[in-house]
Design a protein around this motif. Structure first.
Motif: not given
Length: 70
Positions: A19, A39-40, A43, A51-53, A56, A66, A68
């Motif tokens: 992670r 944060a956007e 991401e 990566y995927k969130k 949060q 966050l 990931f």
């Protein structure tokens, strides 16, 4: 994007199943550096690096948290 190189370096850090946690100041915060990423944006850039969130947290008043993974 000036941050793409930093994201590229982060792309090799976690082991499989690892992670990557990001804690950074919100753009609206008066604390921290003058230039801040939302944060956007974080991401989106990490998404481009594969990566995927995963999680949060909204428990910090001046920062975002966050997590990931791949």
């Amino acid at each position: 994007m000036p941050h793409a190189l930093e994201v590229g370096r982060a792309a090799v850090i976690p082991h499989p199943g690892g992670r990557l946690a990001i804690i950074d100041f919100k753009p609206t915060s008066k604390l921290g550096p003058r230039e801040k990423l939302s944060a956007e944006v974080v991401e989106a850039e990490l998404g481009q690096a594969g990566y995927k969130k995963l999680a949060q947290g909204d428990f910090l008043p001046e920062q975002y948290f966050l997590v990931f993974g791949r």
